[in-house]
Design a protein around this motif. Structure first.
Motif, PDB file in Angstrom:
ATOM      1  N   GLU A   1     -14.858 -31.403 -12.187  1.00  0.00           N
ATOM      2  CA  GLU A   1     -15.442 -30.080 -11.968  1.00  0.00           C
ATOM      3  C   GLU A   1     -16.858 -29.962 -12.515  1.00  0.00           C
ATOM      4  OE1 GLU A   1     -12.790 -27.064 -13.376  1.00  0.00           O
ATOM      5  OE2 GLU A   1     -11.301 -27.448 -11.804  1.00  0.00           O
TER       6      GLU A   1
ATOM      7  N   GLU B   1     -22.077 -23.275  -8.034  1.00  0.00           N
ATOM      8  CA  GLU B   1     -22.889 -22.325  -8.783  1.00  0.00           C
ATOM      9  C   GLU B   1     -24.158 -21.990  -8.003  1.00  0.00           C
ATOM     10  OE1 GLU B   1     -23.618 -23.949 -12.643  1.00  0.00           O
ATOM     11  OE2 GLU B   1     -21.519 -23.741 -13.284  1.00  0.00           O
TER      12      GLU B   1
ATOM     13  N   ARG C   1     -19.886 -28.377 -10.008  1.00  0.00           N
ATOM     14  CA  ARG C   1     -20.620 -27.131 -10.317  1.00  0.00           C
ATOM     15  C   ARG C   1     -21.926 -27.060  -9.539  1.00  0.00           C
ATOM     16  NH1 ARG C   1     -22.433 -30.481 -14.469  1.00  0.00           N
ATOM     17  NH2 ARG C   1     -24.667 -30.254 -14.933  1.00  0.00           N
TER      18      ARG C   1
END
Length: 202
Positions: free
Chosen positions: A70, A78, A74
């Motif tokens: 993860e 994000e 991101r």
């Protein structure tokens, strides 16, 4: 009334060690005796904390996803002003560094586990969990590609689903190639070629 005995080990540390054993040896190649010996805890403590080998393996997969995968995804989920090509490169460069790290077994735990998952002894719950992770990754990439196709002049005939399947196939191959010994720079070159085939050489 006596207070319950305090656990004499750090669960997260033990889980990380178990993950590395499964990563190196596979589910079938890792016995409870191996786990007990390598983790430094007795079988009763192992079962008391993780219930059984199947649950420990599923917990190890979740630990791998959260702590090792993860952090790279991101770049995709994000908000960012970077181009999609740059975000994909950052994500998959990070995964390549993971696949080739000297600090962990080479390759990808999830890819290794998928390759083993047709074994009779392989836990069905783990298969369900891995398929869920795969679906989530596909949805993330498909959404990103769909948005980019709408905003840019990508080659005619490209679809978000087609591009997602292509890039995930490349990623799978990178993990396998890392396992058999290709070095980081070679794998990043392959990834760059794949991205250039999608977005061009700009």
């Amino acid at each position: 009334m006596k207070a319950g005995r305090k656990r004499a080990f750090d669960k997260e540390v033990v889980l990380d060690k178990a993950m590395r054993l499964f990563w190196a040896n596979g589910y079938s190649g890792t016995s409870v005796a191996n786990l007990s010996s390598e983790l430094g805890i007795n079988t009763s403590s192992l079962y008391g904390t993780f219930v059984n080998k199947e649950q420990l393996f599923k917990d190890a997969l979740a630990h791998y996803q959260k702590q090792y995968v993860e952090v790279n995804y991101r770049h995709l989920v994000e908000p960012s002003d970077a181009t999609l090509k740059a975000r994909l490169q950052a994500c998959f460069y990070g995964l390549i560094e993971l696949f080739t790290s000297d600090e962990t077994p080479r390759g990808c735990l999830l890819v290794k586990s998928f390759n083993e998952s047709d074994s009779v002894a392989f836990p069905e719950d783990a298969v369900v969990y891995m398929k869920k992770l795969g679906t989530e990754t596909q949805q993330t990439l498909t959404g990103l590609f769909a948005s980019d196709i709408a905003k840019t002049d990508m080659p005619q005939g490209q679809t978000a689903q087609k591009l997602t399947n292509y890039l995930l196939s490349v990623s799978y191959g990178l993990a396998v190639q890392a396992k058999v010994g290709l070095v980081e720079d070679e794998l990043k070159s392959v990834l760059d070629h794949a991205l250039n085939s999608i977005f061009g050489y700009s």
